[in-house]
Design an enzyme around this catalytic site. Structure first.
Site, mmCIF file in Angstrom:
data_model
loop_
_atom_site.group_PDB
_atom_site.id
_atom_site.type_symbol
_atom_site.label_atom_id
_atom_site.label_comp_id
_atom_site.label_asym_id
_atom_site.label_seq_id
_atom_site.Cartn_x
_atom_site.Cartn_y
_atom_site.Cartn_z
ATOM 1 N N HIS A 194 0.460 -11.799 1.783
ATOM 2 C CA HIS A 194 -0.562 -11.002 1.100
ATOM 3 C C HIS A 194 -1.262 -11.764 -0.031
ATOM 4 O O HIS A 194 -2.490 -11.717 -0.160
ATOM 5 C CB HIS A 194 0.068 -9.709 0.561
ATOM 6 C CG HIS A 194 -0.917 -8.617 0.317
ATOM 7 N ND1 HIS A 194 -0.585 -7.288 0.384
ATOM 8 C CD2 HIS A 194 -2.235 -8.640 0.008
ATOM 9 C CE1 HIS A 194 -1.656 -6.550 0.130
ATOM 10 N NE2 HIS A 194 -2.664 -7.345 -0.111
ATOM 11 N N TYR B 232 0.825 -1.209 0.000
ATOM 12 C CA TYR B 232 0.000 0.000 0.000
ATOM 13 C C TYR B 232 0.862 1.264 0.000
ATOM 14 O O TYR B 232 0.374 2.343 -0.348
ATOM 15 C CB TYR B 232 -0.929 0.048 1.221
ATOM 16 C CG TYR B 232 -1.957 -1.044 1.311
ATOM 17 C CD1 TYR B 232 -2.164 -1.963 0.284
ATOM 18 C CD2 TYR B 232 -2.750 -1.165 2.461
ATOM 19 C CE1 TYR B 232 -3.107 -2.968 0.396
ATOM 20 C CE2 TYR B 232 -3.706 -2.166 2.573
ATOM 21 C CZ TYR B 232 -3.875 -3.077 1.546
ATOM 22 O OH TYR B 232 -4.808 -4.071 1.671
#
Length: 270
Positions: A99, A41
């Protein structure tokens, strides 16, 4: 097994800079106590700054980050997590996830999970888990390190993508289900069924979608930059849907997946 992941948290995907800092500080003021971020992110530093500047003690916040695919190997995972901790201004996070399984990278689930478990054993993270894993890959993770070490599988879930087979498997394994994209990029907000149910509860359709997920036992991590929406999302915890309303929402399933990167995603369970 008791729940590890708090049922309500703040997502930070696609947010950055002062907008993100303000969102986190407002959320913490309103009563949020869980924050979800990820290395990819690119906003861990802002998350760390916001927590430091807030009135809430770090020990009262459940902080999650996720290891990106380029950092799964033994020489990369722990150094990358230490970098994340520096950015987040903390000695340890509460939860660290793989992830994406990224099968095309050629790194086995066993290898990545053992590297992640080592990070836990070193005290860099209190809990560990997975994200975007299907049934087969979740089983591989369990076989690699034991299900007692896998706190959650964070997966895309919404009224339009209910992932029932995977959810049933995770429930059987006592692994918490964390729902991301619960509003399907806002697509469910205009659903007439959700709008009708919302009217019955003097609520909005976003609150109904979140209440649905919470009632199924999932953790949710919606994001917003507006204080009013942050508060409304939080208030979804007070909504109790009837069995009939839950059935109406169950009937909205349409396999409406929003996130499916070809090089990272597994073969999804249908």
């Amino acid at each position: 097994m008791s729940r590890i992941v708090p049922q309500f948290g703040l997502g930070t995907f696609r947010l950055s800079d002062q907008i993100l800092i303000d969102s986190i500080k407002t959320a913490l003021d309103l009563g949020y106590r869980a924050i979800d971020t990820a290395q990819i992110y690119g906003n861990e530093a802002e998350v760390g700054q916001a927590i430091t500047e807030s009135q809430v003690n770090r020990n009262d916040i459940f902080l999650t980050t996720k290891i990106w695919t380029t950092h799964y190997t033994a020489d990369q995972l722990i150094p990358s997590l230490k970098q994340s901790l520096q950015k987040l201004r903390t000695d340890a996070v509460d939860l660290t996830l793989i992830h994406w399984p990224a099968p095309q990278l050629g790194i086995s689930v066993e290898e990545m999970m053992k590297n992640l478990l080592e990070a836990k054993q070193l005290g860099l993270t209190r809990h560990i888990g997975i994200s975007n894993f299907n049934i087969d890959l979740t089983q591989q993770a369990i076989d690699a390190i034991g299900r007692e070490h896998i706190a959650t599988n964070q997966i895309e879930l919404s009224p339009y993508l209910q992932n029932q087979k995977l959810v049933d498997f995770l429930n059987q394994q006592n692994i918490d289900v964390t729902s991301y994209m619960t509003l399907a990029y806002g697509k469910v907000l205009h659903d007439p069924v959700l709008q009708q149910i919302a009217q019955q509860h003097q609520a909005n359709s976003a609150q109904i979608a979140l209440a649905w997920a919470l009632q199924l036992g999932y953790s949710v991590i919606p994001s917003s930059t507006q204080a009013a929406h942050l508060l409304q999302n939080l208030q979804a915890q007070q909504i109790q849907l009837s069995a009939e309303e839950m059935q109406l929402i169950a009937a909205l399933e349409r396999q409406g997946r929003e996130v499916d990167p070809a090089e990272l995603a597994p073969v999804w369970d249908k």
